[in-house]
Design a protein around this motif. Sequence first.
Motif, short mmCIF file in Angstrom:
data_model
loop_
_atom_site.label_atom_id
_atom_site.label_comp_id
_atom_site.label_asym_id
_atom_site.label_seq_id
_atom_site.Cartn_x
_atom_site.Cartn_y
_atom_site.Cartn_z
N VAL A 1 0.87 -1.27 0.03
CA VAL A 1 0.04 -0.03 0.16
C VAL A 1 0.95 1.29 0.04
CG1 VAL A 1 -1.86 1.19 1.10
CG2 VAL A 1 -1.93 -1.35 1.42
N PRO A 2 1.24 1.63 -1.26
CA PRO A 2 2.27 2.93 -1.21
C PRO A 2 1.43 4.11 -0.88
CG PRO A 2 1.32 2.45 -3.25
CD PRO A 2 0.77 1.48 -2.47
N PRO A 3 2.25 5.42 -0.63
CA PRO A 3 1.53 6.65 -0.70
C PRO A 3 0.79 7.05 -1.85
CG PRO A 3 3.88 6.85 0.00
CD PRO A 3 3.47 5.26 -0.72
N MET A 4 -0.21 8.05 -1.70
CA MET A 4 -1.25 8.04 -2.78
C MET A 4 -0.45 8.95 -3.75
SD MET A 4 -4.74 9.03 -0.82
CE MET A 4 -5.87 8.31 -2.22
N ARG A 5 -1.08 8.59 -5.07
CA ARG A 5 -0.30 9.22 -6.21
C ARG A 5 -0.63 10.81 -6.49
NH1 ARG A 5 -0.85 3.90 -7.44
NH2 ARG A 5 -3.25 4.22 -7.88
N LEU A 6 0.35 11.58 -6.72
CA LEU A 6 0.25 12.99 -7.15
C LEU A 6 -0.19 12.95 -8.70
CD1 LEU A 6 3.31 14.48 -5.57
CD2 LEU A 6 1.14 14.52 -4.58
N GLY A 7 -0.75 14.14 -9.05
CA GLY A 7 -1.16 14.03 -10.45
C GLY A 7 -0.01 14.87 -11.13
N ALA A 8 -0.28 15.15 -12.41
CA ALA A 8 0.64 15.63 -13.41
C ALA A 8 -0.20 16.75 -14.13
CB ALA A 8 1.32 14.52 -14.16
N SER A 9 0.68 17.92 -14.27
CA SER A 9 0.12 18.97 -15.15
C SER A 9 -0.97 19.64 -14.33
CB SER A 9 0.00 18.70 -16.55
OG SER A 9 -0.36 19.72 -17.40
N SER A 10 -2.07 19.58 -15.20
CA SER A 10 -3.20 20.41 -14.66
C SER A 10 -4.40 19.32 -14.04
CB SER A 10 -3.87 21.10 -15.67
OG SER A 10 -4.42 20.46 -16.73
N GLU A 11 -4.00 18.00 -14.01
CA GLU A 11 -4.60 16.90 -13.63
C GLU A 11 -4.59 16.53 -12.27
OE1 GLU A 11 -7.17 15.61 -15.39
OE2 GLU A 11 -6.86 17.01 -16.93
N ALA A 12 -5.60 16.53 -11.34
CA ALA A 12 -5.28 16.30 -9.87
C ALA A 12 -5.18 14.67 -9.72
CB ALA A 12 -6.69 16.76 -9.04
N GLY A 13 -4.22 14.50 -8.97
CA GLY A 13 -4.10 13.12 -8.53
C GLY A 13 -4.66 12.54 -7.45
N GLU A 14 -4.67 11.37 -6.91
CA GLU A 14 -5.26 10.81 -5.67
C GLU A 14 -5.31 11.63 -4.34
OE1 GLU A 14 -5.49 6.00 -6.81
OE2 GLU A 14 -4.10 6.76 -5.55
N ALA A 15 -3.93 11.95 -4.33
CA ALA A 15 -3.43 12.67 -3.08
C ALA A 15 -4.19 13.96 -3.11
CB ALA A 15 -2.00 12.79 -3.03
N GLU A 16 -3.93 14.74 -4.14
CA GLU A 16 -4.83 16.31 -4.30
C GLU A 16 -6.36 15.96 -4.07
OE1 GLU A 16 -2.58 14.93 -6.42
OE2 GLU A 16 -1.74 16.72 -7.32
N ALA A 17 -7.02 14.89 -4.69
CA ALA A 17 -8.30 14.85 -4.37
C ALA A 17 -8.81 14.42 -3.04
CB ALA A 17 -8.85 13.52 -5.32
N LEU A 18 -7.90 13.45 -2.33
CA LEU A 18 -8.13 13.37 -1.06
C LEU A 18 -8.15 14.71 -0.14
CD1 LEU A 18 -8.85 11.21 1.31
CD2 LEU A 18 -6.17 10.98 1.59
N PHE A 19 -7.22 15.29 -0.29
CA PHE A 19 -7.06 16.65 0.39
C PHE A 19 -8.16 17.45 0.24
CE2 PHE A 19 -5.67 20.82 1.30
CZ PHE A 19 -5.03 20.80 2.44
N ALA A 20 -8.62 17.69 -1.07
CA ALA A 20 -9.96 18.47 -1.25
C ALA A 20 -10.94 17.87 -0.76
CB ALA A 20 -9.67 18.47 -2.88
N ASP A 21 -11.16 16.61 -0.71
CA ASP A 21 -12.40 16.17 -0.14
C ASP A 21 -12.57 16.47 1.20
OD1 ASP A 21 -14.92 14.14 -0.59
OD2 ASP A 21 -13.76 13.41 1.34
N ARG A 22 -11.48 16.32 2.11
CA ARG A 22 -11.43 16.45 3.39
C ARG A 22 -11.33 18.13 3.66
NH1 ARG A 22 -12.42 11.75 2.32
NH2 ARG A 22 -11.50 10.13 3.35
N ALA A 23 -10.70 18.90 2.64
CA ALA A 23 -11.05 20.37 3.14
C ALA A 23 -12.18 20.82 3.03
CB ALA A 23 -9.75 20.61 2.00
N SER A 24 -12.88 20.56 2.20
CA SER A 24 -14.10 20.88 1.77
C SER A 24 -15.19 20.65 3.25
CB SER A 24 -14.96 19.98 0.63
OG SER A 24 -15.01 18.84 0.70
N LEU A 25 -14.66 19.51 3.87
CA LEU A 25 -15.40 19.11 5.08
C LEU A 25 -14.98 20.33 6.20
CD1 LEU A 25 -15.35 15.57 5.43
CD2 LEU A 25 -17.25 16.68 4.62
N ALA A 26 -13.59 20.31 6.22
CA ALA A 26 -13.08 21.69 7.10
C ALA A 26 -13.37 23.14 6.88
CB ALA A 26 -11.59 21.33 7.15
N ALA A 27 -13.41 23.16 5.70
CA ALA A 27 -13.67 24.91 5.22
C ALA A 27 -14.70 24.59 3.90
CB ALA A 27 -12.24 25.21 4.80
N PRO A 28 -15.83 24.91 4.34
CA PRO A 28 -16.93 24.60 3.25
C PRO A 28 -16.77 25.58 2.36
CG PRO A 28 -18.00 24.19 5.58
CD PRO A 28 -16.53 24.48 5.72
#
Length: 952
Positions: A417-444
Motif C-alpha cells: 500500500v504505497p503513498p497516494m499518487r500525485l497528479g501531473a500538469s493540470s490533472e489532480a491525482g489521488e493525493a490532491e483529490a483526498l486533500f480537497a475532499d477533506r478540506a471541503s469538510l473543514a472549510a466549506p
Amino acid sequence: MDLQVCLLGPVRAVRGDEALALGGPRPRALVARLALSAGGSVPVETLVAALWDPPGPPSALSTLRAYVSRLRGGPLNGLLESASGGYALRVDRAAVDLLAVQGLLRAARAAASDPAPERSERALLEAALALCTGPPLSDVQDAPFAREAAAAFAEPYISAQERLAELQLRAGEHQAAIESLSALVAAHPLREGPAVLLATALARTGRVPDSLDVLDTLRHTLADELGLDPTPQVLRLRQALLVHDPVVLGLARPDAVAPDAAVPQAAAPRLPLPLTRFVGRSSEIAQVHAALDTARLVTLVGPGGSGKTRLSLEALRRAELGTAQPTLVELAELQDPGLVAAAVAQALDISTREGDVEPLVASLAGRRALLLLDNAEHVIDAVAQLTATLLSRCPGLQLLVTSREALGVPGERVVPVPPMRLGASSEAGEAEALFADRASLAAPGFTLDEQTLPAVRRLCAALDGIPLALELAAARLAVLSLDDIAGLLDDRFTLLADNGRATPARHRTLRSAVEWSYGLLDDQERELFTATGVFAGPFGLDALRGVCEPELGFDVLGPLSRLAAKSMIEVSGGVDAPRRYRLLDTLRTFAQEQLPADRGDRLAEAHTEWYAALVDAIEPELRREGLRAAHARLDQERADLRAALTRALERGQRTQALRLAGGQAWHWLRRGNLVEGMRWTDAARALPGRAPADVETRATMGAAILAYMAGDTQRLHALGEAGAAQAAEAGDASAGAVAHGYCGYWESLFGELERAPFHFAEAQRLFADAEPWARSKVLMTRGQYLRAQGRHAEALTVLAEAAAEGARCGDVWAVGSARWVAAKVHLDLNDGRSALRLLLAACTDTYFDSDITSTLAGLHVAAAALAMLERHVEGARLLGAVDALGERYGYSAVRMDPVDGPACVDRVREGLTPRVWASAYDSGRGMSVEALLDLLRDVARATRVLPVAATG
C-alpha cells in the motif's frame, strides 16, 4: 480512422491492409501502452514507468522520445500525437482487440442481470472469447505494464470461459461444455470452479467414473501443491455422484429437492460503515481483488498512516464474495499476543479460552468465511501462528490482514500500500483529490481549481502522499490558509495533530502514528533508522555502509532488511538493478529528532566525506566510455550531493566543497543545470583557505566551462589562466593542456588572437602526456583557432581528428563539440548541406545522452544551416524553440557564442519579413527538442541531405 491494434498475442498494428513495422520490443510496448488508452493522453512519466522497471535507465526519457520520433516519422505518421504533457495514439477503442474484449465482457456481466439473460449474455461471451487469439502482449512481457495488463486480464478471461461453459451446461450442450472445460481444467488444475462444472457435465453424459476422477484429481492436486482440502461444495458434489443424485445427473429439477440443511447460513456482514467518502485507490483495490481471487491469505503492507485499514474495508465492500461474508477483527488495541485467538473468537461470537484454537477450528472448518485481521504488526508472531493453524485446518477460510510487515506464512500474497499518487500538469491525482475532499469538510466552499491546485500539490508532495497526513493537514484549513499550513510544515508533528474523539489514539497525530511503528523496533533497528536520517534522498547499500557502519559498529544489512519489511524504509529497484532505499520525509524528520546531537555530527561529517569521495571516483568517468552510467549515478545521488555540498559550505570546508562542486561541473553542464552549477562552484571557490592543487584546478576549470556555457564571458580569461597555473602546480598534463587549449579557444572565438598562439603552444607541449579526453578537447579548440585564421581545410582536418579522438575514448561531448565547430566552418564556406548533416548527427547523439546545453547549442547553429538551404521559416522556428528552452535552463546561445550566435540569428532573419519572422519564431517557442530533431530530419530529407527513406 483505419488503424487496428492487436494486443492479444504478439503486438501488431494494421493500417488499412498494411501491417505496420513497429520496430523492436520496446517500441511495440510503447504502441501497446498508448493503444490501451485509445486516444487518451498518456503522461511521459507514466510511459517511462510502463516501459522500464523502476528506477529505469538514466536515458529512459530520451530513449522514449527517440522511439516516439521514429514512430511518428514512420509507421504511425499522423496517428501519434503530443498531448497534455504526454502522447496519444489516434485509435478507436473498438479497434484495439483487448479493449474490445473487455467491453464485451462488461456487457456480458450486465446482461447476466436480465430476466432471461442466457442468449444475450452467451452471445457476448462467445464474441469476446473469439477475439482472444493468444495471451495478452505476449512478445513485450519485459515491460512492467504488459505484465500487469496480462495479470489483470487473466482472471476475467478465465471467468468468462467458465461462465460460458456454465451456460452451455444449462442449455444441455454437455459435449461442448466438456470440450471447453477439459482444456480449462488442464490449464488451471487448482481452480475448483471449472473442475466442478466439468464433473457435472461428465455426469450428465453418463460418465460418472470420469466425473469422480476429475474431483479426485482436484483433491490430490490441492493437497500436493497447496496442502489444502477441497471446499465443502466439492465434497458434497462427490457424495452426490456416489449416490447418483438425480439433480446432479440432470434427471430432476433443482426445486424438486429439499435444500441441504447441513449447509450453514451466511453470517451477516460485520464491517463498520464509513464516515467519510472513499477517494482514489482504484489500482490498489483491483490488486486486492486479484489477490483474493488467487490466495487464501492476503496481507496489505504499508507504513503507518498509509490507509491500509480503509483500503481493506473498501475493497471488501466492493468485492463479489458470494456466501463468504467478511468479519472485522480489530487488533490495534490488543497488548497481549496470547489474546489474538480470543479476539478472533469474540468477533465471531464464539466462546473460547485463552490460547485455545479448537473452538475456532470447529466453527470455521465446515463453512466458508473471510476474516479481516486489522493492524497486526505489534502481535505479528501470534497472528502468523494463528493464521497458519487456521488455514491448514479450515479449507473454506480466507484471511485479509493489514500490517506494517508481512506475516511470512507460506502461501501469503502481499499487496503493498504505497503513498497516494500525485497528479501531473493540470490533472489532480489521488493525493490532491483526498486533500480537497477533506478540506471541503473543514472549510466549506473550498474547491480544487487552477488557483489552489499548485499549492495543494506542493503540500501533498511535502507530506509524501500519506493519507493520514493529508487528512490532518486538510482539517487545519478550518483555522489556517494553505500558505499558513505550508509554512508550518517544518514543525509538521505539531501542525498535524487531531483531537477528534472518534479517531483512534494511534492516528490522532502524525507523531503518534510514527511513534507506534518506532516503538515496535528492536535496538539495532532503532539505531539504524535514526542514523538514516542523515540521508537527504534515496541511497544505496554502499552509501549506508560507508556512512553509518563505522559509527554504529554493526553490519547494517540485517536491520535494514527488517526495517524495509516493517515499512519504515522504502525499497526500489529490481533484481537486475541495484536496490535503493529512502525514508519518507515525515519519517526522516522523526528520525532526525531521535538522533543524539554528537552522533548526528559524526554521521554528518562521514556523509560529507563519503559523497565527496564518490564524486572523486566518478568525475574521471564523465569523459570516458562509461559516461552515461557516471552521469546517471550523479543524477541518482543528487539530493545527497546537494546536502553534502550545503553542509561543507556552511562549515567552511573548502576542500570538501571544491571536491563536490568541481567534480560535478561537467555533469551540471551536460544536464543543463548551468545556474545551479555556477552558484555552487562560485560559493565553494569563495571559501577561505587553500585546497590541494588538483582539487583547485578541477574546480577552477569547472567554473570556467560553466561560465562559458552560461554566457558569462567576462570571467573566462581569468579563470582559464588560473586553471592553467594550478594545473602546472599539480603536475597535471591533461588539465593543463585543456586549460591552455580553452584559453586559446576563447580568444580565437572572440577575435582576440594575440595570446592564442602562446596558449596553443603550451597545449601542444603537454599534448603527448595528456589523456585521450584532453587531447580531443585540445584538437577541438585548435580547430576553432584555425577557423578564426581562415584556414578552413586545416580546421576541418583537425576537427575530424578531434571527433575521432573523442569517439575512441567514448566522450560524446567532445565529439559533438568538434562537429559543432566543423559545422561552423562549413557555414563559412556556404556549405549548408554539410553543416546540417554534421549538426543533425551531433544533436541526435547529445540529446540521446541527455546533454541539453550541447543540443541547444547545435540546434542554434542548425538554424543558420536551414537558412542557407532557403528554409528560413523553419530556422526561425528553431531559434524560437532554442530561446524558450534555454530560458528554462539558464542558457543563451547568443550570450554563450557572442560572435557566431548573433550571426546565426541575422542569417535567418534576413530571409524573412518582420511579420513572418515574428510568427515563425513565436510558433517555435512551444516546440520540444524531440520535435526540433524531427523538423531537422524532415528538412534534411527534403533537401537530400539524408536519403528520403531515412528515419533518424
